[in-house]
Design an enzyme around this catalytic site. Sequence first.
Site, PDB file in Angstrom:
ATOM      1  N   ASP A  44       0.817  -1.209   0.000  1.00 49.75           N
ATOM      2  CA  ASP A  44       0.000   0.000   0.000  1.00 49.75           C
ATOM      3  C   ASP A  44       0.852   1.262   0.000  1.00 49.75           C
ATOM      4  OD1 ASP A  44      -2.196  -1.626   0.198  1.00 49.75           O
ATOM      5  OD2 ASP A  44      -3.004  -0.685   2.008  1.00 49.75           O
ATOM      6  N   HIS A  91      -5.184   3.029  -4.110  1.00 52.41           N
ATOM      7  CA  HIS A  91      -5.316   3.277  -2.671  1.00 52.41           C
ATOM      8  C   HIS A  91      -5.845   4.694  -2.455  1.00 52.41           C
ATOM      9  CE1 HIS A  91      -4.824   2.222   1.443  1.00 52.41           C
ATOM     10  NE2 HIS A  91      -3.786   3.005   1.707  1.00 52.41           N
ATOM     11  N   HIS A 143      -5.568   9.646   0.260  1.00 54.33           N
ATOM     12  CA  HIS A 143      -5.676   8.854   1.488  1.00 54.33           C
ATOM     13  C   HIS A 143      -6.737   9.398   2.458  1.00 54.33           C
ATOM     14  CE1 HIS A 143      -4.239   6.241   4.836  1.00 54.33           C
ATOM     15  NE2 HIS A 143      -3.844   5.488   3.834  1.00 54.33           N
ATOM     16  N   HIS A 197       3.709  -2.195   3.382  1.00 59.94           N
ATOM     17  CA  HIS A 197       3.844  -0.839   2.843  1.00 59.94           C
ATOM     18  C   HIS A 197       5.288  -0.640   2.409  1.00 59.94           C
ATOM     19  CE1 HIS A 197       0.471  -0.642   5.705  1.00 59.94           C
ATOM     20  NE2 HIS A 197      -0.004   0.375   4.995  1.00 59.94           N
TER      21      HIS A 197
END
Length: 253
Positions: free
Chosen positions: A64, A115, A119, A209
């Site tokens: 991510d 994603h 955010h 990540h």
Amino acid sequence: MKIRRGFRTAAVIAAAGALSVGLSGCTTYDTSKPSAARAADAKPAAAFGTVDCRRAKCVALTFDAGPSENSPRLLDILKEKKVPATFFLLGKNHIAEHPDLVKRMAREGHELASHTWDHKILTDIDDDAVRDEFRRTDDAVEKLTGKRPTLMRPPQGRTNDHVSELAEEEGLAQVLWDVTTKDYTLPPSRTITERAVTQTHRDSIILLHDIYKNTVPAVPAIIDRLKAKGYVFVTVPQLLAPGKAEPGKIYKP
């Protein structure tokens, strides 16, 4: 399957720009397991050789919030070990700053997904803002690679039935996870490896990540130890194959 999910609070500061992550509250939504998505009478497709996850012990490695300055080393590792991954890319300060890495990910056979752009917590913003989070990222990936994402991971995993409806409008399925190393707390690489290996089972979706400095060094050992246990690495679409992710659905092992 109807689930009720509670969330704990966590804070994250990303190396490539500030990225705040707080998990709080609870909601309800429907999820589908990868095994339920796999049809019985079609041939699966694979970018790294044919893998039939109806028979093989498959797992999906997902990353991510990249790309970042750590991504080139990660891509080198994945190429060396012949492992495909699914990248849930973040738009602002990531896709926009590293277009060549996005192109490389696509060129080397990885699955590119969204994603969101900024955010933002999708359950906290209005419908137009949610659509903007989807479209800006998908437009950017499509412009760079010629392929529009069909998968999306909501920031912090925060979603609900209404977000699913909006995702369906954009042709997106949501993908959650069952394995988390909590690498956002910046544990040592060996801890990240141990958490990933001990939690993984067949059909797992592993959340990592590539924006954190200790994550990429953990990846070779994660791959080697899981391969030694008989696991085969696939992308999320391969995990669902020969079924396909359906827009509006949420997939979680």
